[in-house]
Enzyme design. Structure first.
Site, PDB file in Angstrom:
ATOM      1  N   TYR A 150       9.543 -83.694  81.531  1.00 30.12           N
ATOM      2  CA  TYR A 150       8.946 -83.447  82.842  1.00 30.12           C
ATOM      3  C   TYR A 150       8.314 -84.726  83.382  1.00 30.12           C
ATOM      4  CZ  TYR A 150       5.667 -81.487  86.291  1.00 30.12           C
ATOM      5  OH  TYR A 150       4.943 -81.218  87.431  1.00 30.12           O
ATOM      6  N   LYS A 154       9.008 -86.892  86.919  1.00 29.72           N
ATOM      7  CA  LYS A 154       7.964 -87.243  87.881  1.00 29.72           C
ATOM      8  C   LYS A 154       7.796 -88.759  87.996  1.00 29.72           C
ATOM      9  CE  LYS A 154       6.841 -83.149  89.286  1.00 29.72           C
ATOM     10  NZ  LYS A 154       7.170 -82.744  90.683  1.00 29.72           N
TER      11      LYS A 154
END
Length: 244
Positions: A150, A154
């Site tokens: 994740y 980002k």
């Protein structure tokens, strides 16, 4: 003011939209769940929104970005603010074992943003004004074993937004990178709610202010800027031994 909210049923996006509604803004809400969008629309109308339209789309499908753009063009002649706020944390442990899971996390949190932001950048560049804001995360500031897939998505999004900001500033368009820390939302409900967590309402207010003030990068809340400065300053030989 004409405001487009992509991923409008997310808790932070809804709270930010409520702040705009209080000033009589008009909205186009985009999301996957028609009923949730209808509920958000009614809430915004009750809070002062001038007009609220909705459009359904699977935002994780990179092939749907053009359809979203069509809905935007159909709703407004000019867009003042676009907020892109969909996403999913995924499960790090599953992503470590399966490329397919890791790819899904990257597609939802990075590639789908690239598809949407590319369309938005061209739209705003043509109108030569407005603010584009997107939800990145403090997780992208440094890879940590607890959520590095994740975090990688980002980190890529943060770099992409920085490049867009550099490209579009010359034509009067501002790009805001939103970096939330721990926010109490349905997406984080499975995590222990420690003292660093803030409410979605607080996060939404911070996002609203960052857009109005045309921040380049906004940590939400602001104290995460200092936390991440410390985390980024830890030497790698020490950092790799930590459980973060």
């Amino acid at each position: 003011m004409n405001v487009v909210v992509i991923g409008a049923s997310s808790a932070m996006a809804q709270e930010a939209a409520r702040c705009f509604a209080a000033t009589g803004a008009s909205f186009l809400l985009v999301g996957r769940d028609a009923q949730k969008l209808a509920d958000v629309a009614e809430d915004l109308k009750a809070r002062g929104a001038k007009d609220v339209r909705v459009a359904t789309a699977d935002l994780a499908d990179v092939g749907r970005a053009g359809i979203v753009l069509g809905a935007i063009r159909g709703a407004f002649d000019k867009v003042d603010v676009a907020l892109v706020a969909h996403g999913s944390l995924g499960v790090q442990q599953e992503a470590e074992k399966s490329y397919a899971v890791a790819e899904e996390i990257l597609r939802v949190n990075f590639l789908s943003y690239v598809a949407l932001l590319t369309e938005l950048a061209n739209l705003f560049e043509a109108q030569r004004s407005g603010v584009i804001a997107a939800i990145s995360s403090v997780a992208g500031d440094r890879g940590r074993q607890s959520n590095y897939v994740y975090g990688a998505a980002k980190a890529g999004l943060t770099a992409f937004l920085a490049g867009m900001r550099n490209r579009l500033v010359k034509c009067g368009v501002h790009v805001v990178t939103i970096k939330p820390g721990f926010v109490a939302t349905p997406m984080t409900a499975h995590l222990p709610q420690g003292p660093l967590f803030v409410s979605a309402a607080k996060a939404g207010s911070c996002i609203h202010q960052a857009i109005l003030k045309k921040r380049d990068v906004a940590y939400v809340p602001f104290f995460w800027m200092f936390i991440m400065m410390v985390i980024k300053s830890i030497p790698e030989m020490v950092f790799k031994k930590l459980k973060l």
